[in-house]
Design an enzyme around this catalytic site. Structure first.
Site, PDB file in Angstrom:
ATOM      1  N   HIS A 305       0.841  -1.191   0.000  1.00  0.00           N
ATOM      2  CA  HIS A 305       0.000   0.000   0.000  1.00  0.00           C
ATOM      3  C   HIS A 305       0.871   1.234   0.000  1.00  0.00           C
ATOM      4  O   HIS A 305       1.936   1.227   0.612  1.00  0.00           O
ATOM      5  CB  HIS A 305      -0.917   0.014   1.244  1.00  0.00           C
ATOM      6  CG  HIS A 305      -2.088   0.911   1.083  1.00  0.00           C
ATOM      7  ND1 HIS A 305      -2.026   2.263   1.348  1.00  0.00           N
ATOM      8  CD2 HIS A 305      -3.355   0.666   0.666  1.00  0.00           C
ATOM      9  CE1 HIS A 305      -3.205   2.792   1.096  1.00  0.00           C
ATOM     10  NE2 HIS A 305      -4.025   1.857   0.684  1.00  0.00           N
ATOM     11  N   ASP A 362      -7.988  -5.403   0.161  1.00  0.00           N
ATOM     12  CA  ASP A 362      -8.475  -6.224  -0.940  1.00  0.00           C
ATOM     13  C   ASP A 362      -8.074  -7.685  -0.856  1.00  0.00           C
ATOM     14  O   ASP A 362      -8.566  -8.508  -1.631  1.00  0.00           O
ATOM     15  CB  ASP A 362      -7.959  -5.663  -2.272  1.00  0.00           C
ATOM     16  CG  ASP A 362      -8.588  -4.331  -2.574  1.00  0.00           C
ATOM     17  OD1 ASP A 362      -9.775  -4.178  -2.259  1.00  0.00           O
ATOM     18  OD2 ASP A 362      -7.901  -3.459  -3.109  1.00  0.00           O
TER      19      ASP A 362
HETATM   20  N1  CMC Z   1       4.112  -7.575  -4.763  1.00  0.00           N
HETATM   21  C1  CMC Z   1       5.446  -7.553  -4.958  1.00  0.00           C
HETATM   22  N2  CMC Z   1       6.206  -6.458  -4.817  1.00  0.00           N
HETATM   23  C2  CMC Z   1       5.595  -5.318  -4.477  1.00  0.00           C
HETATM   24  C3  CMC Z   1       4.200  -5.250  -4.265  1.00  0.00           C
HETATM   25  C4  CMC Z   1       3.452  -6.430  -4.427  1.00  0.00           C
HETATM   26  N3  CMC Z   1       2.117  -6.424  -4.242  1.00  0.00           N
HETATM   27  N4  CMC Z   1       3.843  -3.982  -3.943  1.00  0.00           N
HETATM   28  C5  CMC Z   1       4.979  -3.277  -3.956  1.00  0.00           C
HETATM   29  N5  CMC Z   1       6.039  -4.079  -4.279  1.00  0.00           N
HETATM   30  C6  CMC Z   1       7.448  -3.656  -4.359  1.00  0.00           C
HETATM   31  C7  CMC Z   1       7.720  -2.889  -5.633  1.00  0.00           C
HETATM   32  O1  CMC Z   1       8.154  -3.743  -6.687  1.00  0.00           O
HETATM   33  C8  CMC Z   1       8.780  -1.922  -5.203  1.00  0.00           C
HETATM   34  O2  CMC Z   1      10.022  -2.601  -5.197  1.00  0.00           O
HETATM   35  P1  CMC Z   1      11.379  -1.788  -5.545  1.00  0.00           P
HETATM   36  O3  CMC Z   1      11.515  -0.750  -4.476  1.00  0.00           O
HETATM   37  O4  CMC Z   1      12.432  -2.854  -5.476  1.00  0.00           O
HETATM   38  O5  CMC Z   1      11.183  -1.208  -6.905  1.00  0.00           O
HETATM   39  C9  CMC Z   1       8.436  -1.603  -3.738  1.00  0.00           C
HETATM   40  O6  CMC Z   1       7.679  -2.742  -3.282  1.00  0.00           O
HETATM   41  C10 CMC Z   1       7.589  -0.341  -3.567  1.00  0.00           C
HETATM   42  O7  CMC Z   1       6.474  -0.457  -4.451  1.00  0.00           O
HETATM   43  P2  CMC Z   1       5.837   0.775  -5.233  1.00  0.00           P
HETATM   44  O8  CMC Z   1       5.060   0.254  -6.396  1.00  0.00           O
HETATM   45  O9  CMC Z   1       6.911   1.794  -5.518  1.00  0.00           O
HETATM   46  O10 CMC Z   1       4.882   1.345  -4.130  1.00  0.00           O
HETATM   47  P3  CMC Z   1       3.612   2.251  -4.377  1.00  0.00           P
HETATM   48  O11 CMC Z   1       3.336   2.952  -3.118  1.00  0.00           O
HETATM   49  O12 CMC Z   1       3.791   3.089  -5.602  1.00  0.00           O
HETATM   50  O13 CMC Z   1       2.462   1.180  -4.734  1.00  0.00           O
HETATM   51  C11 CMC Z   1       0.624  -0.276  -4.604  1.00  0.00           C
HETATM   52  C12 CMC Z   1       1.462   0.793  -3.880  1.00  0.00           C
HETATM   53  C13 CMC Z   1      -0.645  -0.558  -3.794  1.00  0.00           C
HETATM   54  C14 CMC Z   1       0.184   0.256  -5.985  1.00  0.00           C
HETATM   55  C15 CMC Z   1       1.478  -1.564  -4.758  1.00  0.00           C
HETATM   56  O14 CMC Z   1       1.854  -2.054  -3.494  1.00  0.00           O
HETATM   57  C16 CMC Z   1       0.761  -2.649  -5.575  1.00  0.00           C
HETATM   58  O15 CMC Z   1       0.791  -2.629  -6.801  1.00  0.00           O
HETATM   59  N6  CMC Z   1       0.048  -3.621  -4.867  1.00  0.00           N
HETATM   60  C17 CMC Z   1      -0.729  -4.617  -5.546  1.00  0.00           C
HETATM   61  C18 CMC Z   1      -2.062  -4.009  -5.950  1.00  0.00           C
HETATM   62  C19 CMC Z   1      -2.981  -3.815  -4.755  1.00  0.00           C
HETATM   63  O16 CMC Z   1      -3.162  -4.689  -3.930  1.00  0.00           O
HETATM   64  N7  CMC Z   1      -3.654  -2.626  -4.716  1.00  0.00           N
HETATM   65  C20 CMC Z   1      -4.643  -2.323  -3.714  1.00  0.00           C
HETATM   66  C21 CMC Z   1      -4.267  -1.178  -2.825  1.00  0.00           C
HETATM   67  S1  CMC Z   1      -5.366  -1.078  -1.386  1.00  0.00           S
HETATM   68  C22 CMC Z   1      -6.911  -0.668  -2.021  1.00  0.00           C
HETATM   69  C23 CMC Z   1      -6.985   0.716  -2.560  1.00  0.00           C
HETATM   70  O17 CMC Z   1      -6.673   1.671  -1.827  1.00  0.00           O
HETATM   71  O18 CMC Z   1      -7.404   0.857  -3.695  1.00  0.00           O
END
Ligand code: CMC
Length: 427
Positions: A305, A362
């Protein structure tokens, strides 16, 4: 004495006031930065930018805290109802019995849709995704309810807010009915907000639908857990759309479009699809390895998240609710066991520990919704239904804010500098 933050720029040193909220990080008020220095700030994804002042929802992502108007989400989920939480978000305080009864009465009187909208549904393909239908139908409401689109009139804003909250279950249920080829069900005002939605979704005109109280309570709780989440992508979209003076129906349609994405509301659908694809606990390590592999775009859906760097407090309530629903409906779905073991394995894995990736709201919601009988394509539509309360409350807060301006971010331009047009025959 007010705190200030000093900034040294190549041309001049400037000082900006530091503002404090009631709780949470302070913010540097950089509104005069461009006028004083000719520079912008650069913050793609708004990771360090507060876009507005708000009194609705507070999140402490490190501690896993979520408060609505000061009340912890766990207490609201356990002790409140979705209608009561909606009143709280819209009005700032919990209602007394009389206020709650009046609110519930008002909402129940706006649940029907203009009959002509039924024809509108028939323009969609039968296999249309419910979110595509939701975007279209909610946007179209502004063409049907002209008497509530003057955003400068507080009465119009109130009626539009009530209409949106009241009609969303009808719109979502009709999207479902259309996809399965069953007749649309009219709302029944003697049922609760959530019971009525279940009736419109799963009932048929041929027989009386009896609402299962455990399912009703579980779904109501899911709605509470999704009601608001401060300045997330879809809420910021609603605010940005609304900042131009667009009518509330159009703004909420914009929010629905943003919510649809798999990184946001679409994650509940993606999470259940992933759990089903994994299928058996012995296949979990393979998927964990894929999530960790930089060359593989796969991510564990329902994990991680932007704000929570701790267990999402909503996921805790969700996990408990899965057990209640499974027991009440006598469901034995292997997907829950896969989810529990996947969670445990990920939480003990260095990659997930280091990156502070925990289950989010989720991760378990899809398991419950599927047990209740919703197809995966409806999951995000249910999220949109519940989040409408937050969107509407945030939109109202923005319109009433004297500092409100049209949202207009700036950019770091890296395209070509000025050059002369070359006629086609000379290129
Ligand atoms: N599985 C594997 N690796 C992950 C995941 C995951 N679900 N989420 C983040 N990472 C890694 C990512 O690859 C990155 O690694 P690095 O620093 O080596 O590049 C690091 O963790 C930070 O991730 P980010 O994408 O830069 O973080 P963000 O804050 O931009 O993204 C997120 C947050 C929710 C989009 C992401 O965690 C994700 O894609 N999760 C899966 C989708 C999901 O479950 N979304 C629902 C969010 S809660 C409901 C809502 O509010 O809508």
């Amino acid at each position: 004495m007010t705190d200030t933050a000093k900034l040294q720029t190549p041309t001049k040193d400037v000082e900006y006031p530091v503002m404090s909220g009631t709780v949470g990080p302070q913010v540097v008020d950089i509104r005069k930065l461009y006028a004083q220095t000719g520079m912008f700030t650069y913050d793609p994804g708004f990771t360090s930018t507060a876009s507005c002042e708000s009194t609705l929802t507070y999140i402490d992502g490190d501690e896993g805290v979520l408060l609505h108007r000061g009340y912890p989400i766990g207490q609201l989920a356990e002790q409140s109802s979705f209608m009561e939480t909606a009143y709280l978000l819209l009005n700032g305080e919990l209602p007394d019995q009389g206020e709650l009864d009046k609110f519930v009465y008002t909402i129940s009187r706006h649940t029907m849709l203009h009959e002509q909208l039924a024809t509108f549904y028939r323009g969609f393909r039968r296999d249309a995704h419910p979110m595509a239908i939701m975007c279209g139908v909610v946007g179209a409401l502004s063409a049907f309810y002209h008497d509530s689109t003057d955003i400068t009139d507080p009465k119009h804003r109130l009626i539009a807010s009530h209409r949106l909250i009241a009609k969303m279950p009808t719109i979502a249920a009709m999207a479902y009915k259309y996809s399965v080829g069953q007749p649309f069900m009219y709302p029944k005002n003697e049922l609760s907000y959530t019971g009525n939605f279940l009736q419109m979704t799963f009932g048929v005109p041929a027989e009386e639908y009896v609402v299962n109280p455990v399912v009703e309570k579980a779904l109501d709780r899911i709605f509470i857990l999704h009601a608001d989440h401060e300045q997330n992508a879809s809420t910021s979209t609603v605010r940005l759309a609304g900042s131009s003076g667009a009518n509330p129906f159009a703004c909420i349609a914009a929010g629905i479009a943003c919510l649809w994405g798999p990184a946001h509301g679409g994650a509940n659908e993606a999470a259940l699809n992933m759990l089903r694809e994994i299928g058996r606990p012995d296949r979990i390590p393979e998927y964990i390895a894929r999530a960790k592999n930089k060359d593989d775009p796969f991510r564990l859906m329902g994990f991680g998240h932007r704000v929570y760097k701790n267990y999402d407090p909503r996921a805790t309530v969700m996990q408990k609710t899965v057990r209640e629903v499974f027991e009440a409906l006598n469901v034995d779905d292997p997907v829950f066991e896969v989810a529990l073991q996947l969670e445990e394995m990920a939480l003990n894995d260095d990659y997930f520990i280091e990156k502070k990736l925990f289950p989010n709201v989720d991760f378990y919601s899809g398991v419950i919704l599927s047990a209740i009988g919703f197809p995966t394509t409806m999951f995000t539509a249910l999220f949109a239904l519940a989040r409408t309360v937050g969107w509407v409350a945030q939109w109202n807060e923005m319109i009433a804010d004297p500092d409100q301006k049209i949202g207009r971010p700036r950019q770091l331009y890296t395209g070509p500098t000025q050059r002369d047009y070359v006629p086609l025959n000379q290129r």
